[in-house]
Design a protein around this motif. Structure first.
Motif, PDB file in Angstrom:
ATOM      1  N   GLU A 149       0.825  -1.205   0.000  1.00 25.73           N
ATOM      2  CA  GLU A 149       0.000   0.000   0.000  1.00 25.73           C
ATOM      3  C   GLU A 149       0.862   1.259   0.000  1.00 25.73           C
ATOM      4  O   GLU A 149       1.892   1.324   0.692  1.00 25.73           O
ATOM      5  CB  GLU A 149      -0.922   0.032   1.223  1.00 25.73           C
ATOM      6  CG  GLU A 149      -1.833   1.253   1.245  1.00 25.73           C
ATOM      7  CD  GLU A 149      -2.807   1.249   2.419  1.00 25.73           C
ATOM      8  OE1 GLU A 149      -3.773   2.045   2.382  1.00 25.73           O
ATOM      9  OE2 GLU A 149      -2.607   0.457   3.363  1.00 25.73           O
ATOM     10  N   ARG A 151       0.043   5.344   0.488  1.00 28.48           N
ATOM     11  CA  ARG A 151      -0.957   6.359   0.812  1.00 28.48           C
ATOM     12  C   ARG A 151      -0.259   7.717   0.858  1.00 28.48           C
ATOM     13  O   ARG A 151       0.639   7.934   1.671  1.00 28.48           O
ATOM     14  CB  ARG A 151      -1.619   6.059   2.152  1.00 28.48           C
ATOM     15  CG  ARG A 151      -2.759   7.016   2.524  1.00 28.48           C
ATOM     16  CD  ARG A 151      -3.304   6.658   3.893  1.00 28.48           C
ATOM     17  NE  ARG A 151      -3.970   5.364   3.873  1.00 28.48           N
ATOM     18  CZ  ARG A 151      -5.292   5.227   3.831  1.00 28.48           C
ATOM     19  NH1 ARG A 151      -6.084   6.291   3.793  1.00 28.48           N
ATOM     20  NH2 ARG A 151      -5.831   4.020   3.827  1.00 28.48           N
ATOM     21  N   SER A 153      -0.629  11.932   1.119  1.00 30.96           N
ATOM     22  CA  SER A 153      -1.518  12.975   1.632  1.00 30.96           C
ATOM     23  C   SER A 153      -0.803  14.315   1.537  1.00 30.96           C
ATOM     24  O   SER A 153       0.247  14.509   2.152  1.00 30.96           O
ATOM     25  CB  SER A 153      -1.902  12.696   3.095  1.00 30.96           C
ATOM     26  OG  SER A 153      -2.466  11.407   3.226  1.00 30.96           O
ATOM     27  N   THR A 182      -8.081   5.791  -7.912  1.00 29.16           N
ATOM     28  CA  THR A 182      -7.422   5.068  -6.826  1.00 29.16           C
ATOM     29  C   THR A 182      -7.170   3.627  -7.276  1.00 29.16           C
ATOM     30  O   THR A 182      -7.959   3.068  -8.043  1.00 29.16           O
ATOM     31  CB  THR A 182      -8.330   5.046  -5.574  1.00 29.16           C
ATOM     32  OG1 THR A 182      -8.608   6.394  -5.181  1.00 29.16           O
ATOM     33  CG2 THR A 182      -7.687   4.289  -4.419  1.00 29.16           C
ATOM     34  N   GLN A 231      -3.359   5.403  -3.130  1.00 24.38           N
ATOM     35  CA  GLN A 231      -4.317   6.496  -3.119  1.00 24.38           C
ATOM     36  C   GLN A 231      -3.642   7.810  -2.786  1.00 24.38           C
ATOM     37  O   GLN A 231      -2.570   7.847  -2.182  1.00 24.38           O
ATOM     38  CB  GLN A 231      -5.461   6.236  -2.132  1.00 24.38           C
ATOM     39  CG  GLN A 231      -5.063   6.177  -0.674  1.00 24.38           C
ATOM     40  CD  GLN A 231      -6.294   6.061   0.222  1.00 24.38           C
ATOM     41  OE1 GLN A 231      -6.948   7.048   0.539  1.00 24.38           O
ATOM     42  NE2 GLN A 231      -6.607   4.826   0.616  1.00 24.38           N
TER      43      GLN A 231
END
Length: 337
Positions: A149, A151, A153, A182, A231
Motif C-alpha cells: 500500500e 498512501r 496525503s 485510486t 491512493q
C-alpha cells in the motif's frame, strides 16, 4: 555550453517566476524567454531575473508568435487545452513539459506522442509538485522488497494560494473530475462522495480532513512499484509550521506498507516538507527536470520519449537540492489511523 532560450509559457505567474529564479540561480548564463498574454507582466518578470527576453504568446499561431526565435525547451505553467505549446515543441523537436493538466486530460498528449514518437521528449508533469512526491516515495521504497500500500496525503497551507492561475486550474480539476482515481486490490476505481473522504495526521500530529484527489502519481507509482493499493488525498488547511507560530509551508505525507528486503513486515511514514510553500518546491522539480532534458546536469540530453518526472529526476540529487533549500524528507512515526 551555448544553448537557445528556454521558453516559459506563463513564466510571469507565481510558479513560472519561481522556476525562472531557480534556473537563474543554478545556471546564470542560460537565456530565458518569458511568454505570456500580458507583455508588461512578462517584462517585469524578465527584468527581475536578468538575461531574459519576453514575448506575447499567441496560441492560435503555429509559431506562437515567436517567428524564427530559436528555443531549447518549452515549459507550460497553465492548462494548455489547445496543446499550442506541445505542437510548437514537436515541430521544433525540442523537449516539452506541462505541469497543469489532470489525469483525465492526458489523451491528447499521448496521441501527439504516438504519431511522432521520435520528435522530442514529452514530460507528463502532472505529478504532485512535478515529481517531489514520486521521487521521494521511490527513494523510501528502496527499503522494501514488496509494497502492499502507498498512501499519499498533501497538505497545502490555506495561505499558499500560488496565484490566480493555480487557483483557476484547481477549480477546473475539481469541477471536471470530482471522483478520485485510486488503485484498490490491483484494480483502478474511482472514489466519490463519502468514499472520497479521508483523514490523515499532519507532521505535527494534527488530524486533517481531506478528500481524494486524482493525481497521476497514483498510476505512476502503481506501475513503478506494482503496489496493489495506491491512493492520493489532499487538504487545504493550516500547515504544521504555521500552526506552531511560524511561516506557512507545504508538506506531503508518504505512508508505505509491505515487507522489507528480508520479507519482514514493514510500515514507514515520512513527510516531504518545504519551508516556503508549494510553488518553490514545484520550481525546484521543474528546474531539475529541465536540467535532465537538456543535459545541463553534465549528462547527455534526454532522448525522445514519453516520461513521468520521476523517470528523469535523480532521487539522491533531488533530496540534496531539497535540503539545500531548507526542505527535508523527514522520517515520522507510523500511525494507526
Amino acid at each position: 555550453m551555448s544553448i537557445a532560450p528556454i521558453l516559459l509559457m506563463g513564466g510571469s505567474g507565481a510558479i513560472g517566476k519561481h522556476t525562472a529564479a531557480a534556473l537563474r540561480a543554478q545556471h546564470p548564463n542560460i537565456p530565458l524567454l518569458i511568454g505570456g498574454r500580458d507583455l508588461a507582466k512578462a517584462q517585469q518578470a524578465a527584468e527581475r531575473i536578468g538575461n531574459a527576453q519576453t514575448v506575447v504568446t499567441d496560441p492560435a499561431a503555429d509559431d506562437l508568435g515567436l517567428g524564427d526565435q530559436p528555443v531549447s525547451a518549452v515549459v507550460v505553467f497553465y492548462m494548455d487545452h489547445a496543446l499550442a505549446g506541445l505542437r510548437f515543441a514537436q515541430k521544433r523537436r525540442v523537449p516539452h513539459l506541462s505541469i497543469s493538466s489532470g489525469v483525465f486530460e492526458i489523451a491528447p498528449e499521448i496521441a501527439t506522442f504516438m504519431h511522432t514518437p521520435d520528435a522530442a521528449p514529452i514530460v507528463l508533469g502532472y505529478e504532485w509538485l512535478v515529481g517531489a512526491t514520486t521521487a521521494s516515495t521511490l527513494h523510501i521504497a528502496e527499503a522494501f522488497g514488496r509494497i502492499d500500500e502507498i498512501r499519499l496525503s498533501a497538505l497545502v497551507d490555506d495561505q499558499d494560494t500560488g496565484g490566480p492561475t493555480v487557483a483557476s486550474d484547481f477549480e477546473h480539476l475539481n469541477r471536471m473530475l470530482p471522483a478520485a482515481l485510486t488503485r484498490r486490490d490491483g484494480v483502478y476505481v474511482w472514489r466519490e462522495d463519502g468514499e472520497a473522504k479521508a483523514r490523515f495526521r499532519a507532521v505535527d500530529g494534527t488530524p486533517i480532513d481531506a478528500t481524494g484527489f486524482s493525481s497521476i502519481d497514483v498510476v505512476g507509482l502503481a506501475a513503478a512499484t506494482s503496489a496493489p493499493n495506491v491512493q492520493f488525498n489532499m487538504a487545504i488547511d493550516v500547515s504544521s509550521t504555521r500552526r506552531q507560530g511560524g511561516a506557512m509551508s507545504t508538506e506531503i505525507l508518504i505512508e508505505l506498507a509491505g515487507e522489507d528486503l528480508q520479507g519482514t513486515p514493514l510500515r514507514t511514514r515520512h513527510a516531504v516538507v518545504h519551508p516556503k510553500g508549494a510553488a518553490l518546491l514545484t520550481a525546484l522539480c521543474v528546474t531539475m527536470v529541465l536540467e535532465r532534458l537538456l543535459g545541463l546536469d553534465r549528462g547527455a540530453p534526454t532522448k525522445p520519449g514519453l516520461y513521468f518526472p520521476y523517470q528523469l529526476l535523480d532521487r539522491s540529487r533531488f533530496l540534496q537540492r531539497l535540503q539545500q533549500e531548507g526542505g527535508e524528507l523527514r522520517e515520522l512515526q507510523p500511525t494507526d489511523d
